[in-house]
Design an enzyme around this catalytic site. Structure first.
Site, PDB file in Angstrom:
ATOM      1  N   ASN A 110       0.817  -1.211   0.000  1.00  0.00           N
ATOM      2  CA  ASN A 110       0.000   0.000   0.000  1.00  0.00           C
ATOM      3  C   ASN A 110       0.851   1.262   0.000  1.00  0.00           C
ATOM      4  OD1 ASN A 110      -1.209  -2.285   1.603  1.00  0.00           O
ATOM      5  ND2 ASN A 110      -3.039  -1.069   1.174  1.00  0.00           N
ATOM      6  N   ILE A 139       2.269  -9.379   1.994  1.00  0.00           N
ATOM      7  CA  ILE A 139       1.776 -10.568   2.711  1.00  0.00           C
ATOM      8  C   ILE A 139       0.438 -10.244   3.372  1.00  0.00           C
ATOM      9  CG2 ILE A 139       4.103 -11.440   3.118  1.00  0.00           C
ATOM     10  CD1 ILE A 139       3.693 -10.673   6.106  1.00  0.00           C
ATOM     11  N   ASP A 140       0.149  -8.952   3.557  1.00  0.00           N
ATOM     12  CA  ASP A 140      -1.103  -8.568   4.223  1.00  0.00           C
ATOM     13  C   ASP A 140      -2.327  -8.754   3.326  1.00  0.00           C
ATOM     14  OD1 ASP A 140       0.384  -7.836   6.411  1.00  0.00           O
ATOM     15  OD2 ASP A 140       0.482  -5.718   5.861  1.00  0.00           O
ATOM     16  N   GLY A 183      -0.314  -8.608  10.230  1.00  0.00           N
ATOM     17  CA  GLY A 183      -1.445  -8.001   9.508  1.00  0.00           C
ATOM     18  C   GLY A 183      -2.051  -6.904  10.346  1.00  0.00           C
ATOM     19  N   ARG A 184      -1.635  -5.686  10.105  1.00  0.00           N
ATOM     20  CA  ARG A 184      -2.021  -4.580  10.963  1.00  0.00           C
ATOM     21  C   ARG A 184      -3.483  -4.191  10.749  1.00  0.00           C
ATOM     22  NH1 ARG A 184       2.146  -1.007  12.404  1.00  0.00           N
ATOM     23  NH2 ARG A 184       3.288  -1.976  10.692  1.00  0.00           N
ATOM     24  N   ARG A 332       7.184 -13.492   6.704  1.00  0.00           N
ATOM     25  CA  ARG A 332       7.447 -12.787   5.445  1.00  0.00           C
ATOM     26  C   ARG A 332       8.772 -13.191   4.824  1.00  0.00           C
ATOM     27  NH1 ARG A 332       8.724  -6.685   7.759  1.00  0.00           N
ATOM     28  NH2 ARG A 332      10.987  -6.870   7.728  1.00  0.00           N
TER      29      ARG A 332
END
Lengths: 445, 445
Positions: A110, A139-140, A183-184, A332
């Protein structure tokens, strides 16, 4: 042939993945074949390398070595977490002009899409013909528009294999096991833990994602309920575990208030003591995008372990076996675990970026779409999206630049993912390792 | 044929590994072929299952399923951390007599060898002919007599692949990365991080093992020195990191005193706050062998991260990028990463236990020995050691039941392992994944 003639800069940005190098090799091999592309500059550490004019000559790489790089985890050119400001972008253009750079492919998530978007906007405003392409990697799995993101399948595979092993471990030595997954903003990677389930009773038995909110009471009550029923519980928790305001637990006033209400003051003191550690080392850690740093500490896992232990001790007056792991950077960048499909698609994305860039005066982000195959097989190819639709560069205030999991993928009780998610995700990770179980046949003597 | 006729009980004990099921399948398949062995009882959760008479009929397992179990991580029969007392052993004999059990194979590590040793001793004292065999298994690789232990090669491979990935990650986004590796008493598994090194400059750049002692000052000074020299550092630390009295850091008065001396009071407060968490949940966690529980929390990693951050902030007045991971349970039970050699040898150990048990009135522990092959290949086979030499059941007080790393395997500066260790360990883990690196050829424009 409608491509402008000039040089290409390719860079990698953001957290490494198992397959981001496959995209790099896709970009480079396609560019090697393109008459319009003169030199191929590999920018060290993304736009930081551009600003330093630190370029690797990708034409001079040995083809066999390059293919090896494509199968190697992490970012071969080096990566960065640097978001260029307007001033930086002006400098980037000076450098691009100086080197006659006409193609720029930025491989990342992003933040990298946003960087590419800003650079693209300035290029267009300056009437400098520059074909800017964002090549997706995270990876998210939380990029907009695309069906899924390169890097996700391999990380999801790592998570699934971790949970498969952890579940078998938990069967052998029963207790409560909590695993914190990266994964925030979105629960995609945490959800992948569900892929570990093969047989009835297999864990994870409980999955918490950032798309939903949880109180401590809800969390420990659910663990307790499952533990009473099954004598063991495997829990998958996103590092983005949040309260109802969307604040992550360790930075939530609501969670602090709840600890007080639940009379878990020792936990509160421990969090405060941890906060002071940060102060002693120069203040809270924020990356240059202003994110609080969640990865790279085991605090959330230890926090969850503590509240569960205390709750169970109070309820049952017994010390239960509770363990917690933070899956960590291996998610990751573990060497040697990747999804074949993911590796292939990452390369496709890199190749597509060059193919589309050569096709006309376009910018874009490479996306994936699935097709309904007559035999139900997984079939997927790439398409170009407008860079601004992915980068969020022109989004109105408050519009999110990332894609959360769809509601259809999360169970109504918010502690699990649906079969629909599992079916969606399965083709992305490939065949899992053998899982043999002994038949429960008692000896009759 | 000199075997006594009767039933066999096989059980698994201690922490799961990637290959303990391969030993189980080795035991069962050999036993299926033995005329002397009537029923094959698989004890659920080791000796706990014996006491409960909870036996799985191993004869009735489908052969194909059994082979699948052999390739599955963790302990298919379930495991335990239970050390039988004399009273328990008497009960075990009643059960063994009742079922005419004449063969007992216990697959596990040091504690399991000790359990087997105690049972064996009581059997001999009772003149009950019982052939007790310990089949070795431990990711810690710290059993006496044997060259190495089944389970180690696969865990070492996992650690090596983790570090290979972490090193590439650290190259891409430089900073300080600390990984905490399992192994309470011995540094074998932490040492395996060195196998990740392929090219000059590869990490880990610093390795700390329980065989040596470290002060905080020594630790942070070494990190700082390497960081100044290389701009990045990857550190492997054993969870058994100890002070000069052999006490692990988080339970060391010396380390507490040093924190005070270094004016790192925030870290001291944080440890104290963490200690109170334990109290709130019913007191410090000890397993039933009296071990303080080190695995399953991220505290040591966070501690190391904190002291390094604070030190560097004070020295350089700059927040450095420091991350720490605890590799966690995945080291012993990640599904799908194993060493071929390890898997094969685990099976050999199980088969050997039955072969030797059938050969006469013996007890024993199965060990491995290496041979010098004329072409320098790795050649290894099994031999029987006396159970008491491995189990430590008759050891004089103060004599250690585990094997630390030899001095020749640790560098003189105590921050690394020697090439001799790497040569020793390499054949145990098998070929590592591809690692391609870009040639550092600058663009000349």
């Amino acid at each position: 042939m409608s491509g402008i003639t000039g040089n290409l800069v390719v860079g990698q940005s953001g957290g490494p993945t198992a397959v981001i190098n496959s995209s790099l090799v896709g970009v480079v091999t396609k560019a090697l074949d393109a008459a319009e592309i003169t030199n191929i500059y590999g920018a060290r550490n993304g736009v930081e390398g551009v600003l330093r004019e630190d370029f690797v000559d990708m034409r001079k790489q040995h083809p066999r070595e390059l293919e090896d790089v494509g199968e190697t985890v992490s970012a071969g050119l080096g990566s960065c977490r640097f978001k260029p400001k307007v001033e930086d972008c002006k400098n980037i253009f000076k450098i691009f002009e100086k080197h006659n750079v006409r193609y720029f492919v930025y491989i990342g998530g992003n933040d990298s899409a946003l960087s590419a978007g800003i650079i693209n906007k300035i290029a267009r405003d300056s009437n400098y013909e520059l074909r800017v392409f964002h090549c997706p990697k995270t990876i998210d799995n939380d990029l907009l528009v695309t069906d899924h993101c390169p890097g996700y399948g391999s990380a999801a595979r790592f998570v699934a294999q971790s949970f498969m092993g952890n579940d078998l471990d938990n069967r052998a030595l029963p207790g409560i096991k909590i695993d914190v997954v990266m994964g925030r903003n979105a629960g995609w990677l945490t959800a992948a833990s569900a892929l570990a389930r093969i047989n009835p009773g297999d864990g994870p038995h409980m999955i918490c994602v950032p798309e939903r909110s949880y109180t401590i009471k809800e969390f420990v009550t659910q663990v307790d309920k499952l533990y009473r029923a099954n004598k063991r519980v495997l829990v998958a928790v996103s590092e983005g575990l949040a309260d109802e305001d969307g604040n992550v637990w360790l930075q939530s006033e609501k969670i602090r208030a709840e600890l007080q209400e639940l009379n878990m003051l020792d936990v509160l003191n421990w969090i405060d003591a941890a906060g002071k550690l940060e102060d002693a080392a120069g203040g809270p850690k924020l990356d240059s995008f202003g994110h609080a740093q969640l990865s790279g500490t085991g605090m959330l896992a230890d926090f969850l372990s503590a509240v569960v232990k205390i709750h169970l001790y109070r309820e049952h007056n017994k010390k239960e076996r509770v363990r917690a792991d933070t899956l960590g950077y291996a998610q990751r960048s573990f060497a040697g675990v990747y999804s074949e499909v993911d590796l292939k698609e990452a390369r496709m994305a890199g190749e597509a970026a060059i193919n589309v860039a050569l096709s006309g005066d376009l910018d874009g982000s490479i996306c994936f779409q699935r097709h309904n195959s007559p035999h139900g097989n997984y079939v997927c190819d790439t398409f170009r999206a407008n860079l601004e639709d992915v980068s969020g560069v022109n989004f109105p205030k408050g519009m999110k630049q990332y894609r959360p999991m769809e509601d259809r993928f999360i169970t109504d009780d918010k502690f699990g993912v649906t079969d629909e998610y599992v079916e969606w995700a399965k083709p992305l990770i490939g065949k899992l390792p053998v899982k043999g179980m002994l038949q429960d046949i008692k000896v009759v003597s």
